[in-house]
Design an enzyme around this catalytic site. Structure first.
Site, PDB file in Angstrom:
ATOM      1  N   HIS A 154       0.860  -1.194   0.000  1.00  0.00           N
ATOM      2  CA  HIS A 154       0.000   0.000   0.000  1.00  0.00           C
ATOM      3  C   HIS A 154       0.893   1.240   0.000  1.00  0.00           C
ATOM      4  CE1 HIS A 154      -2.905   3.021   1.174  1.00  0.00           C
ATOM      5  NE2 HIS A 154      -3.839   2.176   0.788  1.00  0.00           N
ATOM      6  N   GLU A 170       0.747   3.865   1.572  1.00  0.00           N
ATOM      7  CA  GLU A 170       1.053   4.382   2.912  1.00  0.00           C
ATOM      8  C   GLU A 170       2.220   3.621   3.530  1.00  0.00           C
ATOM      9  OE1 GLU A 170      -2.963   4.157   4.387  1.00  0.00           O
ATOM     10  OE2 GLU A 170      -3.521   5.746   2.992  1.00  0.00           O
ATOM     11  N   GLU A 216      -3.949   2.103  -7.220  1.00  0.00           N
ATOM     12  CA  GLU A 216      -4.338   3.188  -6.323  1.00  0.00           C
ATOM     13  C   GLU A 216      -3.465   4.411  -6.595  1.00  0.00           C
ATOM     14  OE1 GLU A 216      -6.555   1.497  -2.630  1.00  0.00           O
ATOM     15  OE2 GLU A 216      -4.478   1.877  -2.131  1.00  0.00           O
ATOM     16  N   SER A 237     -10.535   7.157  -3.172  1.00  0.00           N
ATOM     17  CA  SER A 237     -11.780   7.938  -3.075  1.00  0.00           C
ATOM     18  C   SER A 237     -12.935   7.298  -3.833  1.00  0.00           C
ATOM     19  CB  SER A 237     -11.552   9.386  -3.536  1.00  0.00           C
ATOM     20  OG  SER A 237     -10.601  10.022  -2.703  1.00  0.00           O
ATOM     21  N   GLY A 280     -11.986   5.077   3.187  1.00  0.00           N
ATOM     22  CA  GLY A 280     -12.962   5.797   4.003  1.00  0.00           C
ATOM     23  C   GLY A 280     -14.387   5.262   3.913  1.00  0.00           C
TER      24      GLY A 280
HETATM   25  P1  13P Z   1      -9.842   6.077   0.286  1.00  0.00           P
HETATM   26  O1  13P Z   1     -10.972   5.229  -0.270  1.00  0.00           O
HETATM   27  O2  13P Z   1     -10.101   6.567   1.676  1.00  0.00           O
HETATM   28  O3  13P Z   1      -9.405   7.133  -0.670  1.00  0.00           O
HETATM   29  O4  13P Z   1      -8.592   5.068   0.447  1.00  0.00           O
HETATM   30  C1  13P Z   1      -8.229   4.274  -0.614  1.00  0.00           C
HETATM   31  C2  13P Z   1      -7.212   3.322  -0.141  1.00  0.00           C
HETATM   32  O5  13P Z   1      -6.088   3.676   0.149  1.00  0.00           O
HETATM   33  C3  13P Z   1      -7.604   1.910  -0.007  1.00  0.00           C
HETATM   34  O6  13P Z   1      -6.502   1.094   0.217  1.00  0.00           O
END
Ligand code: 13P
Length: 246
Positions: free
Chosen positions: A92, A94, A163, A207, A229
């Site tokens: 991911h 992050e 993503e 999103s 989210g």
């Molecule tokens: P959001 O749907 O909050 O933008 O996050 C996407 C995400 O990173 C799923 O792994």
């Protein structure tokens, strides 16, 4: 069949999870698409219990590349399997950003997951700066190539998630056309490595919500979604599931 995976990230509590999972399980349409909940590790046992009797699958948000041993804080794929985990997100953005995960490490994590019957959801995606510099194709191809290189023989067993970093948590979604363009590239790259590229799920994440899910999911190479989210709100997540089950 499409796959909708919720990535709770570092959110939840025993109380909130209980309400969320019960509401999702109760609201699933009769012929729902595949649905997975990727929850924080301390809640795996709770969600394993809550989801029982439903079609929901359990997922983790990361997995160690190691099988066992002196790796403080890490979780092995075999431990995850013991809690009924079917999917593990790897790479991911992050984790790439805040934990310095490299393409090579992500590939090893995917390998460890596959070795223990856990399906890796391999995330790829460009930053805004990379998109603006015209590097999107180069970046996502490099990220996926590393995983193909290490897992070539069973690459058809992975799930890929595109993503775009600039779309994550920003409310700024890729247009269906922008996403489809990248998904098609990824499909082509998979096709060069396996005869089963058509059956690999390529999810879109960033999103995705109740309002935009249907148009994204209508694209030929978008086989589902990885939802942040909106996966924390049962009504929103259920609307996305409904769109993917239609
Ligand atoms: P959001 O749907 O909050 O933008 O996050 C996407 C995400 O990173 C799923 O792994």
């Amino acid at each position: 069949m499409k796959l909708i995976a919720g990535n709770w990230k570092m959110n939840g509590s025993l109380e909130a999870n209980d309400a969320l999972v019960r509401a999702i399980a109760a609201g699933m349409p009769p012929s729902a698409c595949d649905v997975a909940l990727c929850v924080p590790a301390p809640y795996l046992a709770q969600v394993q219990m809550l989801k029982s009797g439903s079609k929901l699958e359990l997922g983790a948000q990361d997995v160690s590349q190691h099988a066992q041993g002196a790796y403080t804080g890490e979780l092995s794929a075999s431990m995850l399997r013991e809690f009924g985990v079917r999917y593990a997100i790897v790479g991911h953005s992050e984790r790439r950003q805040y934990h310095g995960e490299t393409d090579a490490l992500v590939a090893e994590k995917a390998k460890a997951a596959l070795a223990h019957g856990v399906t890796p959801i391999v995330c790829v995606g460009e930053t805004l700066a990379q998109r603006e510099a015209g590097q999107t194709e180069e970046v996502v191809k490099r990220q996926l190539a590393a995983v193909i290189h290490v897992n070539g023989h069973c690459i058809s067993e992975i799930v890929v998630a595109y993503e775009p970093v600039w779309a994550i948590g920003t409310g700024r979604t890729a247009t269906p056309e922008q996403a489809q363009q990248v998904h098609a590239l990824l499909r082509k790259q998979l096709a060069a490595a396996t005869a089963h590229a058509q059956s690999v799920h390529i999810l879109y994440g960033g999103s995705m919500n109740a309002a935009n899910a249907a148009s994204l999911l209508a694209q030929p190479d978008i086989d589902g979604g990885l939802i942040g989210g909106a996966s924390l709100k049962a009504p929103d997540f259920l609307q996305i599931i409904a769109a993917a089950s239609a």
